[in-house]
Structure formats: structure tokens, C-alpha cells
Design an enzyme around this catalytic site. Structure first.
Site, short mmCIF file in Angstrom:
data_model
loop_
_atom_site.label_atom_id
_atom_site.label_comp_id
_atom_site.label_asym_id
_atom_site.label_seq_id
_atom_site.Cartn_x
_atom_site.Cartn_y
_atom_site.Cartn_z
N HIS A 7 0.88 -1.19 0.00
CA HIS A 7 0.00 0.00 0.00
C HIS A 7 0.91 1.22 0.00
CE1 HIS A 7 -3.46 2.41 0.60
NE2 HIS A 7 -3.83 2.08 1.82
N LYS A 10 7.69 -8.95 -7.72
CA LYS A 10 6.82 -7.77 -7.91
C LYS A 10 7.66 -6.52 -8.00
CE LYS A 10 2.20 -8.68 -6.98
NZ LYS A 10 1.05 -8.56 -6.11
N GLY A 61 5.47 0.03 -7.21
CA GLY A 61 5.15 1.25 -7.96
C GLY A 61 4.44 0.95 -9.28
N PHE A 62 4.14 -0.34 -9.51
CA PHE A 62 3.42 -0.73 -10.73
C PHE A 62 2.18 -1.54 -10.40
CE2 PHE A 62 7.44 0.51 -12.30
CZ PHE A 62 7.17 1.07 -13.53
N HIS A 92 -2.21 -1.96 -10.06
CA HIS A 92 -3.18 -1.40 -9.13
C HIS A 92 -4.34 -2.36 -8.96
CE1 HIS A 92 -5.91 1.41 -7.22
NE2 HIS A 92 -4.81 2.05 -6.88
N ASP A 113 2.73 5.99 -6.88
CA ASP A 113 3.92 5.87 -6.05
C ASP A 113 5.23 5.92 -6.83
OD1 ASP A 113 2.64 5.67 -3.58
OD2 ASP A 113 2.10 3.60 -4.00
#
Ligand code: COA
Length: 374
Positions: free
Chosen positions: A220, A253, A256-257, A259, A310
Site C-alpha cells: 500500500h 513484484k 510502484g506498478f 493497481h 507511487d
């Protein structure tokens, strides 16, 4: 064992209704109280947006003046709170500092009735930058900073407390826009946690503390710090393509990529990317920006994933001289406006939030004596 029927992570489940924001809804995109995020980022200040979220409408000039004046006056920290901050270990995670500071403020200035909720929301918006930065300076050098400042905006106030000097207009505006983008995002994990807490009719500080604790995780709020650490690993765009390519190959992962709600892009990302580019003036900043763009292009090509807010926020905060461990706490300072709006909305038409679970454990069975257990 029975199969779970529930939606993993509650994806796609409407867990309530709200008048505060739309996220990724067809035809509307991201809006706060009906206003598009692009227009708010272009025309508003963070204080106007915070007022809009908490009060429901944009402020008149007079309302905005009064709101700003109250926020300015409420920046001081009670001495026992400063003492608590001084006692926290220097290596404390800054999110834990904010979680503790928010909770402790609730002991010194409790919300005695829900009629005080607006005052508490404004107090937290005004005081949390000081909580964070008082501890930040004390932990680093033992310096006890004055948390009051004459800066008219929360953005300039934050940067002044951090750097000990007022920001330029460009720096203030860049930071202000980032706060607008971070202010609100419907039923995300931390807001939902704050609403779950509020729905028990708990106090305002508890709900915001729940939000802070939930935002702390790397899936998050913590993603902007992880994104910065990723970008920092590479000296050139070529090295980034190679390194991130390896990550994708091992199915790691990339922070910042992606959603949980947006499927084709985060509407906040182009706005923050433009600001990151404008702020990238030194050769070092321009290289970092090129590294970030190379990562973006690779992930889009290989995974069809897009950067979320982000990713480029990390570059903006680096250019503003904000240390990486303070990135997620900045998010807290902004999101306190959205959390507050949700706590107030939840209370206005409350029902305890109490879902059920699909049971997937053992079938009913006989209780064994201790001697019969393995
Ligand atoms: N990097 C690499 N792969 C990713 C990814 C990322 N950042 N985000 C999603 N994926 C992959 C998933 O692993 C999944 O792959 P699989 O089908 O092979 O298992 C696929 O893309 C679909 O994932 P999705 O269902 O869209 O993700 P989610 O809804 O479960 O999770 C996030 C959403 C935000 C938690 C996830 O995208 C993520 O962890 N992103 C990184 C953290 C981050 O930036 N958080 C800030 C959010 S604003």
C-alpha cells in the site's frame, strides 16, 4: 475441506457506499466529490482539497482563509508529546512514529464527543507534519525544532520544518500537488481500516491510527519507498532494463506498478510524472528520470502494467530533498484528509462493519484428551 467462495482480497466487492470519491469508474475516473483529479491538481491547493473532502464542498474565500488560519494555529505540539517523541529510538520506522504520535495526541487532547470531530481532523492535519519532523530532527541530531511556522500552506510548512528554510514557489507547488494526488482514494485498504474502526463508534484518533498502521505495508503506502530503492539501484537505463528484466523473470513484484482497481492506467501517474520531469534539472536527476522511464517502458512491454502514483512520486520527493523513509509518512499527512472525510461519513450513517467468512477448516470432531494428542 470446502473451497472458499469469497472474492480473494474483496476485489470487485462494493463494501459500502460513499459520496467522497470515485476510483476507476467508467466515464468518471478519479474524482473527489465530483471534481476530476486533473482539474483539482491543476487549479486547487491542498487546503482547498482537504476542505472539500472533509466539508463536502469547495470553500468560499472566507471559509478558506478561516480554514488556513486554524491549520496554521494548530501546529504546536504539547510538551509531553514532544517528550514521548524524544524517547522513541532513533532507528524507529517513521510510520511507527506517526502511529504513536497520532495515538498519543489522542491521550492529551481526546475527542470527548463526535461534535468535536471537525476540530480533531483539522488538528491532525496541522500537527502530523510537526510530529514527524520534530522526531526526525531530534533522532538525527538531538535538535528540538519549533513546529510552528508562518508558512501559509501545509506543503511549505512541511518543507520548512524539514530543511529549516522556506521552499521556492516551484518546490511548494510540486509538493502541494503531490498532497492533492495522495489525499483520497475511496475504499483502499487504509481508508477501509479507518472506516471499520469508526463503525465501532470508536474515537477519531483510533480510526486515523488504524489508517496509519494499514498504510505502512509495502503493498500500500510503502510502495513509493520501495520504488525509490529500486530506481536507486541502477546507474543507467540499460542497467535498469537488465536488472528489472531479471526481476520479472523470477516473477518478483516491481513496486510502484499495477493497481488493485485501475486496469489501464492510474490517472494520477501522468500528473506526477510531469512534475518529476520538471524538477529533474541536475544531470543526476535526469539520469534517475531516464532510469525510471526505462523501467516503465519495460514493464509496460513485458507485463502490460502501468506505473501507479507511487512510482514517479518517489522522484518528486527525492528532488525535494525528502529522505526516502519519510515518503510514506508524507502520504499520511495527505491522506489524513481523506481518512477524516470517511470517518465523518461513516459516523453520519453508521452500521457496524462485520462481514462473514467462508469456513475452510476441519469438520466438527471429537475433542481429544491431552494424552491422545500428537
Ligand atoms: N510487478 C510485477 N507483477 C505484478 C505487479 C507488479 N507490481 N502487479 C501485479 N503483477 C502481476 C501479478 O503478480 C499477477 O500475475 P499472475 O497473474 O501471474 O499471478 C498479475 O500481475 C495481476 O495482478 P493483479 O491481480 O492486477 O494484482 P492485485 O490486484 O492482486 O494487486 C497490487 C494490486 C497493487 C497489490 C499489485 O499490483 C502490487 O503488488 N503492486 C506493487 C505494489 C504497489 O505499487 N502498490 C501501490 C499500489 S497504489
Amino acid at each position: 475441506m470446502t473451497e472458499a467462495k469469497s472474492a480473494a482480497g474483496l476485489r470487485g466487492v462494493a463494501a459500502g457506499s460513499t459520496k467522497i470519491a470515485t476510483v476507476g469508474k467508467e466515464g468518471t475516473g478519479l474524482t473527489y466529490r465530483g471534481y476530476s483529479i486533473a482539474e483539482l491538481a491543476d487549479k486547487s491547493t491542498f487546503e482547498e482539497v482537504a476542505f472539500l473532502l472533509v466539508e463536502g464542498e469547495l470553500p468560499s474565500r472566507r471559509e478558506l482563509d478561516a480554514f488556513r488560519a486554524e491549520l496554521r494555529a494548530a501546529r504546536g505540539l504539547p510538551p509531553p508529546l514532544r517528550e514521548i517523541l524524544e524517547r522513541l529510538p532513533a532507528e524507529t520506522h517513521p510510520m511507527d512514529v506517526l502511529r504513536t504520535g497520532c495515538s498519543a495526541l489522542g491521550c492529551f487532547e481526546p475527542e470527548r464527543s463526535f461534535a468535536e470531530q471537525g476540530r480533531v481532523a483539522r488538528r491532525l492535519l496541522a500537527a502530523l507534519p510537526g510530529v514527524l519532523l520534530y522526531w526526525h530532527h531530534y533522532a538525527a541530531t538531538g535538535q528540538r525544532i519549533e513546529t510552528q511556522s508562518d508558512e501559509p500552506s501545509i506543503a511549505a510548512h512541511f518543507l520548512k520544518l524539514l530543511h529549516g528554510r522556506a521552499p521556492t514557489r516551484e518546490q511548494e507547488r510540486a509538493f502541494d500537488v503531490s498532497l492533492i494526488l495522495y489525499a483520497e482514494h475511496e475504499f483502499n485498504a487504509s481508508t477501509f481500516a479507518a472506516r471499520v474502526c469508526a463503525a465501532t463508534l470508536s474515537d477519531f484518533y483510533s480510526a486515523i491510527t488504524a489508517g496509519i498502521g494499514t498504510l505502512r505495508g509495502p503493498l500500500h503506502g510503502g510502495a513509493n519507498e520501495a520504488a525509490m530503492e529500486l530506481i536507486d539501484r541502477f546507474a543507467t537505463p540499460e542497467a535498469a532494463v537488465e536488472g528489472v528484466g531479471e526481476m520479472l523473470a523470477r516473477k518478483a513484484k516491481v513496486m510502484g506498478f499495477g493497481h488493485a482497481v485501475y486496469r489501464s492506467g492510474d490517472p494520477r501517474s501522468p500528473i506526477i510524472k510531469r512534475i518529476a520531469k520538471e524538477l529533474a534539472v541536475t544531470p543526476e536527476e535526469q539520469t534517475r528520470f531516464a532510469v525510471a522511464e526505462a523501467i516503465e517502458a519495460l514493464i509496460e512491454r513485458e507485463k502490460h502494467l502501468f506505473p501507479n502514483l507511487d512510482f514517479y512520486s518517489a522522484l518528486v520527493y527525492r528532488s525535494l530533498g525528502i529522505p526516502t523513509p519519510l515518503f510514506t509518512p508524507v502520504f499520511v499527512c495527505a491522506r489524513t484528509s481523506g481518512w477524516s472525510a470517511h470517518v465523518i461519513e461513516q459516523r453520519a450513517d453508521n452500521r457496524l462493519i462485520r462481514p462473514t467468512a467462508d469456513y475452510i477448516g476441519p469438520a466438527p470432531r471429537a475433542y481429544p484428551r491431552a494424552s491422545e494428542r500428537r
